[in-house]
Design a protein around this motif. Structure first.
Motif, PDB file in Angstrom:
ATOM      1  N   ALA A  49      44.817  35.923  45.087  1.00  0.00           N
ATOM      2  CA  ALA A  49      45.040  34.738  45.930  1.00  0.00           C
ATOM      3  C   ALA A  49      45.235  35.126  47.391  1.00  0.00           C
ATOM      4  CB  ALA A  49      46.242  33.952  45.418  1.00  0.00           C
ATOM      5  N   ALA A  50      45.991  36.180  47.639  1.00  0.00           N
ATOM      6  CA  ALA A  50      46.245  36.604  49.020  1.00  0.00           C
ATOM      7  C   ALA A  50      44.969  37.107  49.679  1.00  0.00           C
ATOM      8  CB  ALA A  50      47.315  37.695  49.036  1.00  0.00           C
ATOM      9  N   VAL A  51      44.180  37.914  48.955  1.00  0.00           N
ATOM     10  CA  VAL A  51      42.932  38.425  49.515  1.00  0.00           C
ATOM     11  C   VAL A  51      41.944  37.287  49.745  1.00  0.00           C
ATOM     12  CG1 VAL A  51      40.954  39.932  49.117  1.00  0.00           C
ATOM     13  CG2 VAL A  51      43.250  40.707  48.501  1.00  0.00           C
ATOM     14  N   ALA A  52      41.859  36.357  48.788  1.00  0.00           N
ATOM     15  CA  ALA A  52      40.924  35.243  48.914  1.00  0.00           C
ATOM     16  C   ALA A  52      41.236  34.398  50.150  1.00  0.00           C
ATOM     17  CB  ALA A  52      40.945  34.386  47.660  1.00  0.00           C
ATOM     18  N   LEU A 104      38.951  32.261  39.308  1.00  0.00           N
ATOM     19  CA  LEU A 104      38.570  31.026  39.986  1.00  0.00           C
ATOM     20  C   LEU A 104      39.794  30.176  40.304  1.00  0.00           C
ATOM     21  CD1 LEU A 104      35.352  29.960  38.005  1.00  0.00           C
ATOM     22  CD2 LEU A 104      35.492  31.187  40.183  1.00  0.00           C
ATOM     23  N   GLU A 105      40.814  30.244  39.459  1.00  0.00           N
ATOM     24  CA  GLU A 105      42.042  29.499  39.700  1.00  0.00           C
ATOM     25  C   GLU A 105      42.896  30.141  40.788  1.00  0.00           C
ATOM     26  OE1 GLU A 105      44.049  28.986  35.990  1.00  0.00           O
ATOM     27  OE2 GLU A 105      42.627  27.464  35.297  1.00  0.00           O
ATOM     28  N   LEU A 106      42.581  31.380  41.134  1.00  0.00           N
ATOM     29  CA  LEU A 106      43.349  32.108  42.147  1.00  0.00           C
ATOM     30  C   LEU A 106      42.642  32.131  43.496  1.00  0.00           C
ATOM     31  CD1 LEU A 106      44.388  35.095  39.851  1.00  0.00           C
ATOM     32  CD2 LEU A 106      45.859  33.216  40.608  1.00  0.00           C
ATOM     33  N   GLY A 107      41.519  31.429  43.600  1.00  0.00           N
ATOM     34  CA  GLY A 107      40.841  31.330  44.883  1.00  0.00           C
ATOM     35  C   GLY A 107      39.512  32.032  44.977  1.00  0.00           C
ATOM     36  N   ALA A 108      39.103  32.752  43.946  1.00  0.00           N
ATOM     37  CA  ALA A 108      37.801  33.416  43.980  1.00  0.00           C
ATOM     38  C   ALA A 108      36.683  32.379  43.957  1.00  0.00           C
ATOM     39  CB  ALA A 108      37.652  34.366  42.801  1.00  0.00           C
ATOM     40  N   ASP A 109      35.576  32.697  44.609  1.00  0.00           N
ATOM     41  CA  ASP A 109      34.405  31.829  44.608  1.00  0.00           C
ATOM     42  C   ASP A 109      33.492  32.105  43.418  1.00  0.00           C
ATOM     43  OD1 ASP A 109      34.768  30.545  47.348  1.00  0.00           O
ATOM     44  OD2 ASP A 109      34.768  32.671  47.869  1.00  0.00           O
ATOM     45  N   ILE A 110      33.414  33.374  43.030  1.00  0.00           N
ATOM     46  CA  ILE A 110      32.503  33.807  41.967  1.00  0.00           C
ATOM     47  C   ILE A 110      33.223  34.836  41.106  1.00  0.00           C
ATOM     48  CG2 ILE A 110      30.291  34.919  41.445  1.00  0.00           C
ATOM     49  CD1 ILE A 110      29.334  34.097  44.235  1.00  0.00           C
ATOM     50  N   VAL A 111      33.030  34.749  39.809  1.00  0.00           N
ATOM     51  CA  VAL A 111      33.513  35.762  38.865  1.00  0.00           C
ATOM     52  C   VAL A 111      32.305  36.400  38.201  1.00  0.00           C
ATOM     53  CG1 VAL A 111      34.757  36.171  36.705  1.00  0.00           C
ATOM     54  CG2 VAL A 111      35.730  34.653  38.433  1.00  0.00           C
ATOM     55  N   VAL A 112      32.329  37.715  38.062  1.00  0.00           N
ATOM     56  CA  VAL A 112      31.317  38.429  37.289  1.00  0.00           C
ATOM     57  C   VAL A 112      32.016  39.213  36.190  1.00  0.00           C
ATOM     58  CG1 VAL A 112      29.669  38.604  39.177  1.00  0.00           C
ATOM     59  CG2 VAL A 112      31.359  40.412  38.871  1.00  0.00           C
TER      60      VAL A 112
END
Length: 369
Positions: free
Chosen positions: A156-159, A184-192
């Motif tokens: 979340a902080a990095v995002a 995705l719930e922590l602010g990421a745009d994409i998960v791989v």
């Protein structure tokens, strides 16, 4: 393993077809391997051609979407998913910030294919990325916990900082799976993720996926799959469906056993440098408590030398000597042989489904021998 409070999604995964079932339909998604479909018209929807979509892919993507909390696109391997996410997000002249201590093949891909296309590639250690300079970055790529050393960062902080700089945030969530962590719930745009690992779970299939809540990103990833031809097979998708059905219960057993094994390794006189985020003294422990629903099944440990590590692995009958992780069987590998920046005696352990006392007895015996 700390049970995720959202248990309903695991029930939904098992019953995701219920509203589409008619009298006599199979409960289990059928394996449909057709490459071509009845197509008298092209303007009325439905399946058209196997490079564009397949029924069995869509069933697996629906299950993965329940776990991830976002739409999913499936791929024939984890690296196919990673390359699709990066090619869908990068542009010439922009920086890509990658973990210097993450999966090494991602770095090879960046050097071999992104940099020659005019993409600037910078590497930052996982523990340093929260304070990194993201000026001019188009993509900030995270892997947390990192593989193989299990360092973590606050997603979340990095995002938040990456978004302020105008960057897209991609998170490789292979090590924890969406059972334990949902970026995705922590602010990421994409998960791989490489579903070859725990989601498939039986070391018999290569598979991967991209997840996102952004419709434009989703379409771009789908277009990449269609135009590059990086498509999974129907049988592989069916195997991953089978694995997903038991993922949550396997993860619970594997993580519980890993916690026991890690504590005993940390107390053993011949072992040093144990890394497991579930240990209270581990550097990753506090962040993992905040952002994950458990600590995973991977353990890092160090023996005195490469020779000692190889002897331990050879002597333990319940550790498969393979380079993957997340399967029903426990596995161990000396990671320095691949060039990872770890001590020569560093071993990555993947804890499987063996009864924990039998597994520990075998490991303890191998350590003594």
């Amino acid at each position: 393993m700390t049970r995720n409070s959202d248990d309903r999604r695991f029930a939904e995964l098992l019953h995701h077809r219920r509203d589409r079932l008619a009298q006599g339909d199979p409960i289990t998604p059928p394996l449909v391997s057709a490459a071509t479909y009845h197509l008298p018209r092209v303007d009325q929807g439905g399946f058209m051609y196997g490079r564009m979509s397949m029924p069995t892919w869509e069933e697996v993507e629906a299950q993965l979407a329940i776990l991830e909390g976002g739409d999913c696109v499936s791929f024939p391997s984890g690296m196919a998913a990673i390359s699709a996410a990066l090619f869908a997000s990068v542009s010439a002249g922009k920086r890509v910030v990658l973990p210097s201590d993450g999966y090494y093949t991602t770095r090879l891909f960046a050097e071999g294919f992104l940099r020659p296309f005019g993409v600037a590639v910078d590497y930052v250690a996982t523990t340093a990325v929260e304070a990194a300079d993201f000026t001019g970055a188009g993509v900030v790529y995270l892997e947390t916990p990192s593989n193989p050393f299990l360092d973590v960062c606050d997603i979340a902080a990095v995002a938040a900082r990456a978004h302020a700089a105008g960057a897209v945030v991609i998170v490789d969530n292979t090590t924890l799976t969406p059972v334990l962590q949902r970026p995705l719930e922590l602010g990421a745009d994409i998960v791989v993720a490489a579903d070859t690992k725990a989601p498939g779970g039986h070391s018999d299939v290569l598979f991967g996926h991209v997840a996102t809540r952004d419709a434009a990103v989703l379409q771009r990833v789908k277009d990449w799959r269609k135009l590059s031809g990086a498509v999974p097979g129907a049988f592989e998708a069916w195997l991953v469906h089978r694995g997903l059905e038991t993922l949550e219960v396997r993860m619970e057993r594997m993580c519980a056993s890993a916690a026991v094994i890690a504590a005993r390794l940390a107390a053993h006189g011949r072992v040093r440098g144990v890394r497991y985020p579930g240990l209270a003294g581990d550097a990753a422990h506090a962040v993992m408590l905040r952002q994950a629903g458990g600590f995973g099944f991977l353990i890092g440990m160090e023996l005195e030398s490469a020779e000692a590590a190889e002897r331990f692995l050879a002597e333990c009958p319940y550790l498969a000597r393979s380079t993957s992780f997340g399967s029903t069987h426990s596995a161990g590998e000396r990671r320095a042989r691949w060039g990872d920046a770890v001590a020569e005696g560093f071993i990555r352990l993947s804890i499987g489904l063996e009864p924990v006392e039998a597994l520990w007895a075998a490991m303890a015996g191998a350590l003594e021998r």
